[in-house]
Design an enzyme around this catalytic site. Structure first.
Site, PDB file in Angstrom:
ATOM      1  N   ASP A  46       0.829  -1.195   0.000  1.00  0.00           N
ATOM      2  CA  ASP A  46       0.000   0.000   0.000  1.00  0.00           C
ATOM      3  C   ASP A  46       0.873   1.259   0.000  1.00  0.00           C
ATOM      4  O   ASP A  46       1.852   1.347   0.741  1.00  0.00           O
ATOM      5  CB  ASP A  46      -0.852  -0.041   1.288  1.00  0.00           C
ATOM      6  CG  ASP A  46      -1.949   1.004   1.316  1.00  0.00           C
ATOM      7  OD1 ASP A  46      -2.699   1.089   0.345  1.00  0.00           O
ATOM      8  OD2 ASP A  46      -2.052   1.715   2.325  1.00  0.00           O
ATOM      9  N   GLU A  83       1.472  -0.416  -5.023  1.00  0.00           N
ATOM     10  CA  GLU A  83       0.563   0.677  -5.352  1.00  0.00           C
ATOM     11  C   GLU A  83       1.413   1.943  -5.359  1.00  0.00           C
ATOM     12  O   GLU A  83       1.821   2.440  -4.316  1.00  0.00           O
ATOM     13  CB  GLU A  83      -0.541   0.819  -4.299  1.00  0.00           C
ATOM     14  CG  GLU A  83      -1.541   1.887  -4.693  1.00  0.00           C
ATOM     15  CD  GLU A  83      -2.224   2.570  -3.524  1.00  0.00           C
ATOM     16  OE1 GLU A  83      -3.301   3.135  -3.735  1.00  0.00           O
ATOM     17  OE2 GLU A  83      -1.689   2.579  -2.409  1.00  0.00           O
TER      18      GLU A  83
HETATM   19  C1  GLC Z   1      -4.333   3.108  -0.456  1.00  0.00           C
HETATM   20  C2  GLC Z   1      -5.562   2.242  -0.499  1.00  0.00           C
HETATM   21  C3  GLC Z   1      -6.742   3.017   0.024  1.00  0.00           C
HETATM   22  C4  GLC Z   1      -6.456   3.465   1.428  1.00  0.00           C
HETATM   23  C5  GLC Z   1      -5.132   4.213   1.501  1.00  0.00           C
HETATM   24  C6  GLC Z   1      -4.689   4.398   2.918  1.00  0.00           C
HETATM   25  O1  GLC Z   1      -4.425   4.191  -1.313  1.00  0.00           O
HETATM   26  O2  GLC Z   1      -5.770   1.773  -1.801  1.00  0.00           O
HETATM   27  O3  GLC Z   1      -7.914   2.261  -0.019  1.00  0.00           O
HETATM   28  O4  GLC Z   1      -7.472   4.305   1.889  1.00  0.00           O
HETATM   29  O5  GLC Z   1      -4.096   3.529   0.856  1.00  0.00           O
HETATM   30  O6  GLC Z   1      -4.231   3.176   3.453  1.00  0.00           O
END
Ligand code: GLC
Length: 554
Positions: free
Chosen positions: A201, A243
């Protein structure tokens, strides 16, 4: 080699345990429920499941606010249930990826609780503090409109703490060696329990220098190599899928020039330009994004997606492009979010148009990289815009026409199951679509099967061929002397394109349609005339039927 780099030819299915299947009737999906659906996923052709966070959490951000990295939230079951699930996947040859959310914890995490109570605690330095409100505290929020600052005052600590996301998600001080050691320990723990890797993440924020004196982002890329090395020592074939919504110029910083950092990244550039292409029937920005993201180390891989659990983030498009996508797919303010995205699911955005859904999915399956699909999209599920923020696209899976779509026996599912036409569970559900050979579910299954039989897409080199119009995208992939070609018409009307198959020997210029009997044969001059219906698409193997039979090396 082909099997070792399994993620090069995988199909990843992302789901959250809580919204998939409820076995104990408390209104929340759980691991025993998910286990009952593993055969469904295997039948669909999924080769890896990405589980969204399932660890104990106050659930203020759908589980992305964790209070214990080594457990399972009791709503979803026990650690024992997780192990049963992991074993069930292994038996079926399905790999498991899990979310690794280590940019921040929940403010309820015992580490934060101790850190705020005691300035002398070793945990104090696990978070990021300031005596005064930093001057740029109100900049760089991730959720504009909902989040007003990245620094808040904590009355117990009598200090300001940094939170890149919501105020209940204090950032971990990832530069602290003890925090880094803990991150490795978390990875080691879940690897030992059988996972094949992590969807990491918010990677750019994990590796950013944090602190009151930080004004411009400075990434500490070395950290990525640290994670990678640890992972590979523990499990040779485990991966990190990042991500990281970043610009192509930094892609290699994330992958590592020698492929020594992250194995996979989501391709946000391609995702956003793809939606523009669908909205405006103009593939030029998509082609640019494909080309800009094509240079990567041999072992690295893109994860491609259409929708995920967040808003469809359009922040990297130009104003004009973003407006075109908003106008086409999310014209009302209630459909938009954070000033940059759309919070709808795929099927309603495309107005349930079957031809267009197939086009979008066909594009996804044939993008250079590995497709990541979202639960429910295989049956064309809708959204519920009456729910706040991103929850609109997180409603429970629709299994059947039984009450609450067969998701739960409880009268109170944790989020309502969609029950309004045209996307309500009475009309859109897995049970009905299974019985219908022409359903979108069965179509998806067939296309996924074919995707796996075309490893050229995940492994090969691609080239965009001129189609004579920005409305039609033609790509050719080559790998180990095999060639495939994909043609997609994004226009709302039929198109004809003409092309010659280069480099193929005479007699091997036929285009074999991989999805139907509609093959294409060249005319006397060697030219193909391909007529595409509205939103039409073709998957071809170049070389003729005989050539197809000669292939031995996939
Ligand atoms: C990422 C996730 C999202 C979450 C954020 C904070 O962007 O995809 O869903 O709110 O991280 O953890």
């Amino acid at each position: 080699m082909i099997n070792d780099l399994w993620y090069k030819n995988a199909i990843i299915y992302c789901l959250s345990v809580g919204s998939f299947m409820d076995a104990n009737g408390d209104g929340v999906g759980d691991f025993p429920g998910l286990m009952r659906r593993l055969d469904y996923l295997q039948g669909l052709g999924v080769t890896a499941i990405w589980l969204m966070p399932f660890q104990p959490s106050p659930m203020r951000d759908d589980g992305y606010d964790i209070t214990d990295y080594y457990g399972v939230d009791p709503r979803y079951g026990t650690l024992g249930d997780f192990v049963e699930f992991a074993h069930g996947c292994k038996q079926r040859g399905i790999r498991v990826l899990i979310d690794l959310v280590v940019n921040h914890t929940s403010d309820q995490h015992p580490w934060f609780q101790e850190a705020r109570r005691d300035a002398q605690s070793p945990y104090r330095d696990w978070y990021v503090w300031a005596e005064q409100k930093p001057p740029k505290a109100d900049l760089g929020v991730v959720f504009p409109g909902v989040q007003s600052s990245t620094w808040d005052h904590d009355d117990v600590a009598k200090a300001w703490y940094f939170h890149r996301f919501y105020d209940f998600q204090p950032d971990l001080n990832t530069a602290n060696p003890h925090v880094q050691a803990e991150i490795l320990k978390i990875m080691g723990f879940w690897l030992q329990l059988g996972v094949s890797g992590f969807r990491m993440d918010a990677v750019p924020f994990v590796i950013a220098k944090k602190g009151a004196d930080q004004t411009d982002p400075v990434e500490q890329y070395d950290m990525l190599r640290l994670f990678r090395e640890f992972l590979q020592w523990r499990e040779g074939d485990a991966i990190i899928l990042a991500e990281a919504n970043v610009l192509p110029a930094t892609d290699l910083d994330y992958f590592g020039n020698d492929g020594d950092r992250l194995h996979m990244m989501f391709n946000f550039q391609v995702n956003q330009t793809l939606f523009y292409a669908l909205a405006a029937a103009d593939v030029r920005p998509l082609v640019k994004a494909l080309e800009a993201t094509s240079g990567k180390p041999a072992t690295a891989q893109w994860g491609n997606f259409l929708r995920n659990h967040d808003e469809l983030d359009l922040g990297r498009l130009s104003k004009k492009q973003r407006k075109a996508v908003f106008d086409a797919f999310g014209p009302e303010p209630g459909m938009q979010l954070y000033g940059r995205g759309i919070r709808r699911r795929l099927a309603p955005m495309l107005q349930g148009c079957r031809a267009r859904l197939e086009l979008a999915y066909s594009l996804l399956m044939t993008l250079p990289g590995t497709p990541v699909i979202r639960y429910g999209d295989e049956i064309g599920m809708g959204d519920d815009l009456s729910l706040p923020e991103r929850n609109a696209a997180r409603t429970p899976m629709q299994w059947s026409s039984e009450p609450h779509g067969g998701f739960t026996k409880s009268d109170k599912p944790f989020l309502p199951v969609i029950d309004q036409a045209p996307f309500g569970f009475q009309h859109v559900n897995a049970a009905q679509q299974r019985r219908d050979p022409n359903s979108i579910l069965n179509w998806t299954e067939r296309v996924m099967r074919m995707r796996k039989e075309v490893p050229e897409i995940g492994w090969g080199r691609f080239e965009v061929l001129p189609s004579g119009t920005p409305q039609v995208l033609v790509r050719r992939y080559e790998w180990r002397n095999n060639t495939v070609m994909f043609v997609h018409n994004l226009a709302a009307s039929p198109r004809e394109i003409r092309l010659k198959v280069k480099r193929a020997a005479p007699g091997e210029q036929d285009l074999v349609n991989l999805l139907s009997d509609d093959h294409s044969y060249p005319d006397k001059t060697g030219e193909h005339h391909i007529r595409l219906e509205t939103y039409g698409y073709r998957w071809y193997r170049v070389g003729g039927l005989d050539y197809l039979l000669k292939r031995t090396d996939v």
